[in-house]
Write a protein that holds these residues in place. Structure first.
Motif, PDB file in Angstrom:
ATOM      1  N   VAL A  37      -0.991  -1.647   1.556  1.00  0.00           N
ATOM      2  CA  VAL A  37      -1.923  -1.829   0.450  1.00  0.00           C
ATOM      3  C   VAL A  37      -1.277  -2.674  -0.645  1.00  0.00           C
ATOM      4  O   VAL A  37      -1.904  -3.576  -1.203  1.00  0.00           O
ATOM      5  N   TRP A  38      -0.004  -2.398  -0.944  1.00  0.00           N
ATOM      6  CA  TRP A  38       0.692  -3.154  -1.982  1.00  0.00           C
ATOM      7  C   TRP A  38       0.845  -4.621  -1.598  1.00  0.00           C
ATOM      8  O   TRP A  38       0.625  -5.511  -2.408  1.00  0.00           O
ATOM      9  N   LYS A  39       1.204  -4.891  -0.336  1.00  0.00           N
ATOM     10  CA  LYS A  39       1.350  -6.279   0.120  1.00  0.00           C
ATOM     11  C   LYS A  39       0.034  -7.027  -0.003  1.00  0.00           C
ATOM     12  O   LYS A  39      -0.007  -8.167  -0.473  1.00  0.00           O
ATOM     13  N   THR A  40      -1.053  -6.385   0.405  1.00  0.00           N
ATOM     14  CA  THR A  40      -2.366  -7.018   0.333  1.00  0.00           C
ATOM     15  C   THR A  40      -2.756  -7.298  -1.109  1.00  0.00           C
ATOM     16  O   THR A  40      -3.217  -8.393  -1.449  1.00  0.00           O
ATOM     17  N   LYS A  41      -2.563  -6.301  -1.966  1.00  0.00           N
ATOM     18  CA  LYS A  41      -2.916  -6.448  -3.378  1.00  0.00           C
ATOM     19  C   LYS A  41      -2.059  -7.526  -4.048  1.00  0.00           C
ATOM     20  O   LYS A  41      -2.559  -8.344  -4.821  1.00  0.00           O
TER      21      LYS A  41
END
Length: 123
Positions: A37-41
């Motif tokens: 989720v962090w990488k995508t965000k």
């Protein structure tokens, strides 16, 4: 206890999070996102910031007025570089092609215009 200065690690992190419109460090500590989720965000935030910066530059700089803003795509390689192998010759060839496409390659005819000496053309 040493107070954080403007050049401290924590101040740098705070500025980066603010620049890319990401949650504050406190919000991330309270509810940490998963790695995916962090990488995508993060990737989305950086892409949005890059496009916004490009749009500002295009509006401010008259030399960029002919750029097709609809064709701007962040994260995708231009088709010119798709078939470039990681060796010196291919990289130099791709660089020359990019300069020709963008009109920044100085041709011999253009170079003569800027030369202070007269050029004798072959007959």
């Amino acid at each position: 206890m040493k107070l954080p200065t403007d050049h401290s690690f924590f101040s740098s992190i705070r500025r980066l999070l603010h620049t890319y419109n990401l949650p504050t460090a406190y919000q991330l500590l309270e509810s940490p996102p998963s790695k995916e989720v962090w990488k995508t965000k993060l990737n989305s935030a950086v892409d949005q910031h890059t496009v916004a910066t490009w749009q500002e530059d295009i509006q401010e700089k008259p030399s960029l007025k002919y750029i097709n803003t609809d064709a701007l795509s962040v994260g995708k390689t231009h088709h010119l570089y798709t078939y470039v192998r990681p060796n010196r010759i291919d990289m130099l060839t791709a660089e020359t092609k990019a300069k020709l496409l963008t009109g920044t390659y100085t041709l011999l005819a253009n170079r003569a215009v800027f030369n202070q000496y007269a050029v004798n053309e072959p007959s």
